[in-house]
Design an enzyme around this catalytic site. Sequence first.
Site, PDB file in Angstrom:
ATOM      1  N   ASP A 245       3.901  25.589  23.065  1.00  0.00           N
ATOM      2  CA  ASP A 245       4.334  24.687  24.143  1.00  0.00           C
ATOM      3  C   ASP A 245       5.839  24.441  24.010  1.00  0.00           C
ATOM      4  O   ASP A 245       6.541  25.256  23.414  1.00  0.00           O
ATOM      5  CB  ASP A 245       3.511  23.383  24.111  1.00  0.00           C
ATOM      6  CG  ASP A 245       3.418  22.740  25.488  1.00  0.00           C
ATOM      7  OD1 ASP A 245       4.454  22.618  26.159  1.00  0.00           O
ATOM      8  OD2 ASP A 245       2.314  22.338  25.905  1.00  0.00           O
ATOM      9  N   HIS A 268       7.685  27.133  25.341  1.00  0.00           N
ATOM     10  CA  HIS A 268       7.976  26.822  26.739  1.00  0.00           C
ATOM     11  C   HIS A 268       9.402  26.333  26.946  1.00  0.00           C
ATOM     12  O   HIS A 268       9.738  25.833  28.003  1.00  0.00           O
ATOM     13  CB  HIS A 268       6.969  25.812  27.285  1.00  0.00           C
ATOM     14  CG  HIS A 268       5.564  26.349  27.333  1.00  0.00           C
ATOM     15  ND1 HIS A 268       4.511  25.629  27.820  1.00  0.00           N
ATOM     16  CD2 HIS A 268       5.053  27.551  26.955  1.00  0.00           C
ATOM     17  CE1 HIS A 268       3.402  26.367  27.746  1.00  0.00           C
ATOM     18  NE2 HIS A 268       3.704  27.536  27.218  1.00  0.00           N
TER      19      HIS A 268
END
Length: 437
Positions: A245, A268
Amino acid sequence: MRFYNVSIFASLLYNTIFSFLLFVNVNSFDSFIQFPTLEDSRGKSVSLLYVNEFGAKGDGITDDTKIFQYVWKRACASFLRPKIIVPIGYSFLVQPIDFVGPCRSKISLIIEGSIVAPKDPKVWDKLDAHKWLYFVKVRHLTVQGGGTINGMGQKWWATSCKINTTNPCRHAPTAMSFHKCNNLKVRDIRMLNSQQMHISISNCINVEVSRMIVEAPAKSPNTDGIHITSSIRVAIKDCTIRTGDDCISIVNNSSSILVKNIACGPGHGISIGSLGKSNSWSQVHNVCVDGAYFSNTENGVRIKTWQGGRGYVRRISFMNVWMENVSNPIIIDQYYCDSPFPCPNQTSGIHIHSVSFIGIRGTSATKNAIKFACSDSSPCKKLFLKDVQLVSYSGLPTASFCWKAYGSTSGLNNPPSCFNFVEQTTKNLSNWSDQFI
Ligand SMILES: *[C@@H]1O[C@H](CO)[C@@H](O)[C@H](O)[C@H]1NC(C)=O
Ligand SMILES: *[C@@H]1O[C@H](CO)[C@@H](O)[C@H](O)[C@H]1NC(C)=O
Ligand SMILES: *[C@@H]1O[C@H](CO)[C@@H](O)[C@H](O)[C@H]1NC(C)=O
Ligand SMILES: *[C@@H]1O[C@H](CO)[C@@H](O)[C@H](O)[C@H]1NC(C)=O
Ligand SMILES: *[C@@H]1O[C@H](CO)[C@@H](O)[C@H](O)[C@H]1NC(C)=O
Ligand SMILES: *[C@@H]1O[C@H](CO)[C@@H](O)[C@H](O)[C@H]1NC(C)=O
Ligand SMILES: *[C@@H]1O[C@H](CO)[C@@H](O)[C@H](O)[C@H]1NC(C)=O
């Protein structure tokens, strides 16, 4: 010629980052660890508390939670600037635990060996599923030592609703949380496979996180590297973060945040947000990201807000960034919707203004290297692009996408900007890093 310069920049950054990695790996840490003494360098008394001397087994099987709790309480009650030592060569199994402050003097937690979490999520059945190693109301804490914290998150990920949509969505613990802290330093620790987020900093003031290595598989759900909320004066420096993430996420009520020299990927990217979920009010201001290397990340530098939110994001600068095959190198997404259901269009949005992107270079995995999807009701204002050079990884031309994006440019930018309204710059709003001090 341009591209040549860019390559030199990249190899410099790359060398800097990886020579630093080598440095971290050789364990060249504070010498007092080797020479225990009852006085520190300034002549103040210190007490050294080795967890194994209090009975912790460190065999990776025996539950050492009670010993850790006892040693913390002892350290916390001491006036002698205690150092808690988790020695090298041991692996301490620790269940969810609260390290509660405030304490009587400054504490150092020196993790040279490893701390591992229970593998089985059932351990949390009757406990708070947000927490594993939870530090609350602690002031003047230093966590360092070159050791490892392993969240053993595999079973949590397997039952996540993001991996298997038939599972109910539930929270998984953050490996290391600091809540209501001040004067915190965390450095030279390797964090692996957290159940969910790796490090969370909430309601803290004066924090420095440096020389950390954070690693979890690219497919592990919600495993943010470092999450900052409701905190002021936080510096994150010289870290390598590879997770499933955001490498770093900065959310509500945070300001004076400096992020410097970060290698990110997979993951991310570095995000401000998400903000404004369920029509909430949020603000984030004075953030500077200076020096970052992203490789194969889903995003590079990102601001994400839900529709319908209120509040603002302002005085943000992203500079000196190298991207390698990043899907959305520069992105403002005011239509963020991390939900199994589509989010309806709404009439309010968080105000985004004074955001600069300076010296962002490298390759994009997609055509739209720059995406500014701003709110219909409150356009992004005072965006600034300078020396942004993003080519496509496949060699095709790149483009910019703008929706309700107002701003100005300077220097040479590729892809060319596409501001819906070109603003006249009256003041020099390009660089917000001095706001950090
Ligand atoms: C998803 O979870 C359900 C219920 O827990 C299980 O029956 C199913 O086999 C899982 N699917 C996969 C692909 O793991
Ligand atoms: C905002 O952050 C500050 C600084 O940490 C904190 O004192 C305050 O309580 C926070 N406000 C909310 C509503 O969380
Ligand atoms: C964000 O922080 C502000 C304080 O700055 C607080 O009033 C607000 O409730 C917070 N919003 C959320 C969603 O936590
Ligand atoms: C580049 O990124 C794309 C999209 O994420 C990915 O499919 C591809 O494998 C990446 N290429 C390399 C060489 O890593
Ligand atoms: C929401 O707004 C966007 C941008 O104006 C538009 O592209 C989209 O079609 C709208 N969606 C719905 C469901 O109205
Ligand atoms: C504005 O700031 C940028 C970055 O710090 C600097 O390069 C530029 O010279 C400044 N421009 C003016 C007019 O001060
Ligand atoms: C931004 O400002 C800081 C402090 O004034 C300076 O050290 C830094 O070099 C500037 N960065 C850029 C990209 O202009």
